[in-house]
Design an enzyme around this catalytic site. Structure first.
Site, PDB file in Angstrom:
ATOM      1  N   ARG A 173      -1.509-106.767 103.542  1.00 42.73           N
ATOM      2  CA  ARG A 173      -1.308-105.846 104.668  1.00 42.73           C
ATOM      3  C   ARG A 173      -1.565-104.437 104.147  1.00 42.73           C
ATOM      4  O   ARG A 173      -0.834-103.973 103.267  1.00 42.73           O
ATOM      5  CB  ARG A 173       0.128-105.994 105.186  1.00 42.73           C
ATOM      6  CG  ARG A 173       0.487-105.103 106.362  1.00 42.73           C
ATOM      7  CD  ARG A 173       1.933-105.355 106.787  1.00 42.73           C
ATOM      8  NE  ARG A 173       2.351-104.474 107.855  1.00 42.73           N
ATOM      9  CZ  ARG A 173       2.802-103.240 107.667  1.00 42.73           C
ATOM     10  NH1 ARG A 173       2.891-102.732 106.465  1.00 42.73           N
ATOM     11  NH2 ARG A 173       3.167-102.509 108.704  1.00 42.73           N
ATOM     12  N   LYS A 229       3.093 -97.798  99.289  1.00 40.66           N
ATOM     13  CA  LYS A 229       4.551 -97.768  99.214  1.00 40.66           C
ATOM     14  C   LYS A 229       5.050 -96.906  98.056  1.00 40.66           C
ATOM     15  O   LYS A 229       4.311 -96.601  97.122  1.00 40.66           O
ATOM     16  CB  LYS A 229       5.114 -99.196  99.179  1.00 40.66           C
ATOM     17  CG  LYS A 229       5.072 -99.805 100.596  1.00 40.66           C
ATOM     18  CD  LYS A 229       5.658-101.177 100.707  1.00 40.66           C
ATOM     19  CE  LYS A 229       5.584-101.623 102.187  1.00 40.66           C
ATOM     20  NZ  LYS A 229       5.941-103.023 102.371  1.00 40.66           N
TER      21      LYS A 229
HETATM   22  C1  YH5 Z   1       5.400-105.710 104.599  1.00 41.87           C
HETATM   23  O1  YH5 Z   1       5.443-105.498 103.392  1.00 41.87           O
HETATM   24  N1  YH5 Z   1       5.970-103.375 105.480  1.00 41.87           N
HETATM   25  S1  YH5 Z   1       6.550-101.356 107.235  1.00 41.87           S
HETATM   26  C2  YH5 Z   1       6.699 -96.870 103.326  1.00 41.87           C
HETATM   27  C3  YH5 Z   1       5.518 -96.358 102.827  1.00 41.87           C
HETATM   28  C4  YH5 Z   1       4.320 -96.957 103.101  1.00 41.87           C
HETATM   29  C5  YH5 Z   1       4.301 -98.069 103.895  1.00 41.87           C
HETATM   30  C6  YH5 Z   1       6.163 -94.136 102.294  1.00 41.87           C
HETATM   31  N2  YH5 Z   1       5.919-103.929 107.642  1.00 41.87           N
HETATM   32  C7  YH5 Z   1       5.669-104.699 105.581  1.00 41.87           C
HETATM   33  O2  YH5 Z   1       4.345-100.344 105.494  1.00 41.87           O
HETATM   34  N3  YH5 Z   1       5.349-106.285 107.365  1.00 41.87           N
HETATM   35  C8  YH5 Z   1       6.126-102.944 106.746  1.00 41.87           C
HETATM   36  O3  YH5 Z   1       5.465 -95.254 102.000  1.00 41.87           O
HETATM   37  C9  YH5 Z   1       5.624-105.039 106.918  1.00 41.87           C
HETATM   38  N4  YH5 Z   1       5.139-106.956 105.100  1.00 41.87           N
HETATM   39  C10 YH5 Z   1       5.108-107.228 106.437  1.00 41.87           C
HETATM   40  N5  YH5 Z   1       4.831-108.473 106.823  1.00 41.87           N
HETATM   41  C11 YH5 Z   1       6.678-100.394 105.742  1.00 41.87           C
HETATM   42  C12 YH5 Z   1       5.407 -99.823 105.248  1.00 41.87           C
HETATM   43  C13 YH5 Z   1       5.474 -98.604 104.403  1.00 41.87           C
HETATM   44  C14 YH5 Z   1       6.666 -97.995 104.115  1.00 41.87           C
END
Ligand code: YH5
Length: 279
Positions: free
Chosen positions: A259, A224
């Site tokens: 996750r 993230k």
């Molecule tokens: C979460 O924390 N997050 S989607 C931006 C990024 C990298 C990754 C640019 N679904 C979660 O993974 N479900 C998402 O960098 C989730 N918990 C749960 N339960 C966002 C994501 C991401 C966004």
């Protein structure tokens, strides 16, 4: 602790790894605007070989700037992948959706957990799907509408804000008849939270663990943007070691499930963390 799903009871006696399988055209493109089924199933197989405990399949991107897709589009992306993975492997599948119709079809196809980033705020009927099917239900803290999920309104006490939001989602789920044993809570890292607030939530996760002692905690920090920012503007593909650090600290502070994108590395790091927790 156990987590009840529509297909089994998952024993949580060590930190579990939930592997991310995004089936959006930007992730598993067939070269055009569609998702390649083969590539997605291969990725699932690879994660299983590396020791993943749950595979989280999502057909709608929630990254900053993404647009909503309709039920049909989301189902066209996720259903074939769910069916193919269920047929070949026995690893539990969660469906990353906030839409009740998508959740219902996904559970019918063999997914066994609903992962709702809105904590039942976008489509409360997700709660009735969980109650009727007996699926697992991950309730994540977030604020605002889909379009404003990533805006960062001022909050003076992020711990209190997340506690209140999770209690609200919990009440909503119970009102549909979802049992506590089906529910996992998630602090929603990166969703409408400033860098410092993401850090505070991870560092003080122990407080939430005390607030919700009967619920497993799920934490998603992987790749993230707060990690990129702390590393001087590192692109997503270079956030792996930073991500591992956050997973280790989250588990040290009481997270039961993380996750992640990088399954192999996280599984190794958490084996050591778990052993240290047992000393
Ligand atoms: C979460 O924390 N997050 S989607 C931006 C990024 C990298 C990754 C640019 N679904 C979660 O993974 N479900 C998402 O960098 C989730 N918990 C749960 N339960 C966002 C994501 C991401 C966004």
């Amino acid at each position: 602790m156990i987590w009840k799903t529509s297909r089994r009871s998952i024993t949580i006696d060590r930190p579990l790894v939930m592997g991310i399988l995004n089936v959006t055209p930007d992730s598993f493109s067939d070269g055009g605007d569609f998702v390649s089924l083969d590539a997605a199933v291969e990725r699932a197989e690879e994660m299983i070989a590396k020791g993943v405990d749950i595979i989280d399949i999502g057909g709608e991107s929630t990254r900053p700037g993404s647009e909503r897709v309709d039920d049909e589009t989301e189902l066209r992306r996720v259903l074939p992948v769910i069916e193919a993975v269920v047929k070949r492997f026995d690893t539990p599948i969660s469906i990353d959706t906030s839409k009740s119709e998508v959740a219902r079809h996904a559970i019918d196809a063999g997914a066994e957990i609903i992962n709702d980033i809105s904590g039942l705020r976008f489509d409360p009927a997700v709660g009735s799907v969980a109650a009727e099917t007996g699926s697992g239900l991950a309730l994540m803290h977030s604020r605002g509408a889909f379009e404003t999920l990533h805006s960062e309104p001022t909050v003076d006490d992020i711990m209190a804000e997340v506690t209140a939001g999770l209690n609200h989602s919990l009440d909503e789920a119970r009102s549909f008849g979802v049992e506590d044993e089906q529910i996992v809570l998630d602090i929603g890292i990166g969703f409408g939270k400033r860098l410092e607030q993401n850090l505070e939530l991870i560092a003080k996760l122990g407080k939430l663990h005390k607030e919700f002692p009967n619920f497993p905690l799920l934490v998603g920090t992987s790749r993230k943007s707060f990690i990129g920012k702390l590393l001087g503007g590192r692109p997503v593909e270079e956030r792996i070691y930073g991500s591992i650090a956050t997973a280790v600290v989250a588990v040290w502070n009481g997270a039961n499930i993380v996750r992640v994108h990088d399954v192999s590395e996280t599984v190794d790091a958490l084996k050591i963390t778990e052993r240290l927790l047992r000393v």
